[in-house]
Scaffold this active site. Structure first.
Site, PDB file in Angstrom:
ATOM      1  N   VAL A  75     -10.394   3.644  -7.008  1.00 19.46           N
ATOM      2  CA  VAL A  75     -10.553   5.062  -6.676  1.00 19.46           C
ATOM      3  C   VAL A  75     -10.846   5.786  -7.992  1.00 19.46           C
ATOM      4  O   VAL A  75     -10.210   5.500  -9.021  1.00 19.46           O
ATOM      5  CB  VAL A  75      -9.266   5.628  -6.018  1.00 19.46           C
ATOM      6  CG1 VAL A  75      -9.365   7.138  -5.829  1.00 19.46           C
ATOM      7  CG2 VAL A  75      -9.007   4.935  -4.678  1.00 19.46           C
ATOM      8  N   GLU A 107      -5.375 -10.659  -5.726  1.00 16.88           N
ATOM      9  CA  GLU A 107      -4.811 -10.826  -7.067  1.00 16.88           C
ATOM     10  C   GLU A 107      -4.770  -9.471  -7.748  1.00 16.88           C
ATOM     11  O   GLU A 107      -5.651  -8.647  -7.525  1.00 16.88           O
ATOM     12  CB  GLU A 107      -5.691 -11.743  -7.930  1.00 16.88           C
ATOM     13  CG  GLU A 107      -5.633 -13.189  -7.584  1.00 16.88           C
ATOM     14  CD  GLU A 107      -6.966 -13.665  -7.039  1.00 16.88           C
ATOM     15  OE1 GLU A 107      -7.974 -12.956  -7.234  1.00 16.88           O
ATOM     16  OE2 GLU A 107      -6.989 -14.731  -6.404  1.00 16.88           O
ATOM     17  N   ASN A 112      -0.354  -3.759 -13.528  1.00 21.01           N
ATOM     18  CA  ASN A 112      -1.001  -2.692 -12.744  1.00 21.01           C
ATOM     19  C   ASN A 112      -0.046  -2.167 -11.656  1.00 21.01           C
ATOM     20  O   ASN A 112      -0.180  -2.470 -10.464  1.00 21.01           O
ATOM     21  CB  ASN A 112      -2.301  -3.213 -12.126  1.00 21.01           C
ATOM     22  CG  ASN A 112      -3.171  -2.093 -11.588  1.00 21.01           C
ATOM     23  OD1 ASN A 112      -2.714  -0.967 -11.425  1.00 21.01           O
ATOM     24  ND2 ASN A 112      -4.429  -2.411 -11.304  1.00 21.01           N
ATOM     25  N   TYR A 119      -0.272  -1.970  -2.760  1.00 23.80           N
ATOM     26  CA  TYR A 119      -0.277  -3.168  -1.904  1.00 23.80           C
ATOM     27  C   TYR A 119       1.089  -3.368  -1.238  1.00 23.80           C
ATOM     28  O   TYR A 119       1.153  -3.748  -0.071  1.00 23.80           O
ATOM     29  CB  TYR A 119      -0.691  -4.401  -2.714  1.00 23.80           C
ATOM     30  CG  TYR A 119      -2.045  -4.231  -3.382  1.00 23.80           C
ATOM     31  CD1 TYR A 119      -3.097  -3.623  -2.715  1.00 23.80           C
ATOM     32  CD2 TYR A 119      -2.272  -4.666  -4.689  1.00 23.80           C
ATOM     33  CE1 TYR A 119      -4.333  -3.433  -3.325  1.00 23.80           C
ATOM     34  CE2 TYR A 119      -3.503  -4.492  -5.300  1.00 23.80           C
ATOM     35  CZ  TYR A 119      -4.524  -3.872  -4.621  1.00 23.80           C
ATOM     36  OH  TYR A 119      -5.747  -3.688  -5.214  1.00 23.80           O
TER      37      TYR A 119
HETATM   38  C1  LIG Z   1      -4.789   1.286  -7.654  1.00 20.48           C
HETATM   39  C2  LIG Z   1      -5.571   2.469  -7.114  1.00 20.48           C
HETATM   40  C3  LIG Z   1      -6.727   1.969  -6.275  1.00 20.48           C
HETATM   41  C4  LIG Z   1      -4.627   3.319  -6.226  1.00 20.48           C
HETATM   42  O1  LIG Z   1      -5.405   4.290  -5.543  1.00 20.48           O
HETATM   43  P1  LIG Z   1      -4.771   5.693  -5.105  1.00 20.48           P
HETATM   44  O2  LIG Z   1      -5.752   6.354  -4.210  1.00 20.48           O
HETATM   45  O3  LIG Z   1      -4.318   6.448  -6.279  1.00 20.48           O
HETATM   46  O4  LIG Z   1      -3.487   5.199  -4.276  1.00 20.48           O
HETATM   47  P2  LIG Z   1      -2.779   6.000  -3.102  1.00 20.48           P
HETATM   48  O5  LIG Z   1      -2.720   7.458  -3.454  1.00 20.48           O
HETATM   49  O6  LIG Z   1      -3.405   5.623  -1.801  1.00 20.48           O
HETATM   50  O7  LIG Z   1      -1.311   5.404  -3.168  1.00 20.48           O
HETATM   51  C5  LIG Z   1      -0.906   4.348  -2.306  1.00 20.48           C
HETATM   52  C6  LIG Z   1       0.539   3.993  -2.588  1.00 20.48           C
HETATM   53  O8  LIG Z   1       0.672   3.494  -3.932  1.00 20.48           O
HETATM   54  C7  LIG Z   1       1.577   4.293  -4.683  1.00 20.48           C
HETATM   55  N1  LIG Z   1       0.994   4.582  -6.000  1.00 20.48           N
HETATM   56  C8  LIG Z   1      -0.275   4.941  -6.258  1.00 20.48           C
HETATM   57  N2  LIG Z   1      -0.434   5.164  -7.581  1.00 20.48           N
HETATM   58  C9  LIG Z   1       0.778   4.955  -8.138  1.00 20.48           C
HETATM   59  C10 LIG Z   1       1.262   5.020  -9.476  1.00 20.48           C
HETATM   60  N3  LIG Z   1       0.450   5.377 -10.489  1.00 20.48           N
HETATM   61  N4  LIG Z   1       2.564   4.701  -9.695  1.00 20.48           N
HETATM   62  C11 LIG Z   1       3.374   4.353  -8.688  1.00 20.48           C
HETATM   63  N5  LIG Z   1       2.970   4.268  -7.381  1.00 20.48           N
HETATM   64  C12 LIG Z   1       1.700   4.573  -7.127  1.00 20.48           C
HETATM   65  C13 LIG Z   1       1.694   5.597  -3.915  1.00 20.48           C
HETATM   66  O9  LIG Z   1       2.956   6.186  -4.117  1.00 20.48           O
HETATM   67  C14 LIG Z   1       1.469   5.195  -2.492  1.00 20.48           C
HETATM   68  O10 LIG Z   1       2.652   4.725  -1.890  1.00 20.48           O
HETATM   69  P3  LIG Z   1       3.206   5.354  -0.499  1.00 20.48           P
HETATM   70  O11 LIG Z   1       2.085   5.270   0.493  1.00 20.48           O
HETATM   71  O12 LIG Z   1       4.372   4.498  -0.175  1.00 20.48           O
HETATM   72  O13 LIG Z   1       3.534   6.773  -0.849  1.00 20.48           O
HETATM   73  C15 LIG Z   1      -6.080   3.387  -8.274  1.00 20.48           C
HETATM   74  O14 LIG Z   1      -5.005   3.690  -9.125  1.00 20.48           O
HETATM   75  C16 LIG Z   1      -7.210   2.781  -9.089  1.00 20.48           C
HETATM   76  O15 LIG Z   1      -8.385   2.874  -8.730  1.00 20.48           O
HETATM   77  N6  LIG Z   1      -6.873   2.136 -10.227  1.00 20.48           N
HETATM   78  C17 LIG Z   1      -7.891   1.541 -11.104  1.00 20.48           C
HETATM   79  C18 LIG Z   1      -8.564   0.332 -10.467  1.00 20.48           C
HETATM   80  C19 LIG Z   1      -7.548  -0.717 -10.083  1.00 20.48           C
HETATM   81  O16 LIG Z   1      -6.602  -0.995 -10.805  1.00 20.48           O
HETATM   82  N7  LIG Z   1      -7.767  -1.325  -8.915  1.00 20.48           N
HETATM   83  C20 LIG Z   1      -6.896  -2.359  -8.382  1.00 20.48           C
HETATM   84  C21 LIG Z   1      -7.301  -3.685  -8.903  1.00 20.48           C
HETATM   85  S1  LIG Z   1      -6.295  -4.989  -8.191  1.00 20.48           S
END
Ligand SMILES: CC(C)(COP(=O)(O)OP(=O)(O)OC[C@H]1O[C@@H](n2cnc3c(N)ncnc32)[C@H](O)[C@@H]1OP(=O)(O)O)[C@@H](O)C(=O)NCCC(=O)NCCS
Length: 153
Positions: A75, A107, A112, A119
């Site tokens: 995202v 994975e 992270n 997940y």
């Molecule tokens: C990982 C990623 C996709 C999360 O996307 P996002 O849209 O911010 O996530 P969401 O807002 O849908 O959050 C989903 C859940 O994760 C938790 N979460 C999201 N970011 C978090 C953070 N920084 N710390 C702790 N929890 C977190 C939320 O609390 C939520 O939990 P809930 O539904 O129980 O309240 C985003 O941070 C990203 O793009 N990171 C960089 C790319 C990456 O690492 N991809 C994954 C590779 S495996």
């Protein structure tokens, strides 16, 4: 949840924007061709999030005889923490399940925590580790599974 975000399947006209987002987020990014290869495939696909016409996230799945690998989730930074990642992974799991997927795996870098939380919120648990799986920087991968997704979506 952000009501202005539309979640849909990636089309050919989205691939360049998805590849550009990929390049801005990951240190070892997939190429444009990797996203083009997901189009019109029965066993794999890419779900995208759009704010208006702008791509702000994606989730990729690959169904291998019932075992679905979630191979890419991202995202854009300005759109994180709004539930978009969760909507994307959920939509990818639903699409994969409609195509015969039964169990889900992925994975993730051990450090992270945002992705691991995402997940876990979708019923994945850590079942193993791959030593030095990632490069740039080198890091172990946690292997997560959700074998009961039917009850969790
Ligand atoms: C990982 C990623 C996709 C999360 O996307 P996002 O849209 O911010 O996530 P969401 O807002 O849908 O959050 C989903 C859940 O994760 C938790 N979460 C999201 N970011 C978090 C953070 N920084 N710390 C702790 N929890 C977190 C939320 O609390 C939520 O939990 P809930 O539904 O129980 O309240 C985003 O941070 C990203 O793009 N990171 C960089 C790319 C990456 O690492 N991809 C994954 C590779 S495996």
């Amino acid at each position: 949840m952000d009501a202005m975000i539309n979640i849909c399947e990636m089309t050919a006209s989205d691939t360049e924007a998805v590849a550009a987002m990929e390049e801005s987020i990951f240190t070892t990014p997939w190429k444009l061709r990797d996203f083009e290869d997901l189009l019109d495939q029965p066993d794999r696909g890419c779900i995208v999030a759009k704010s208006g016409d702008m791509i702000v996230g994606c989730a990729v799945f690959h169904n291998i005889v019932g075992d679905v690998d979630i191979t890419n989730v991202q995202v854009k930074e300005a759109y994180r923490g709004k539930g978009i990642g969760k909507r994307l992974v959920k939509a990818a799991m639903e699409k994969a399940r409609a195509a015969g997927g039964e169990r889900f795996t992925l994975e993730v870098r051990e450090s992270n925590l945002a992705a691991i939380s995402l997940y876990e919120s979708l019923g994945f648990t850590v079942e193993g580790k791959r030593k030095n799986f990632y490069e740039n920087p080198r890091e172990d991968a946690l292997i997560m599974w959700n074998r009961k997704a039917r009850n969790n979506l």
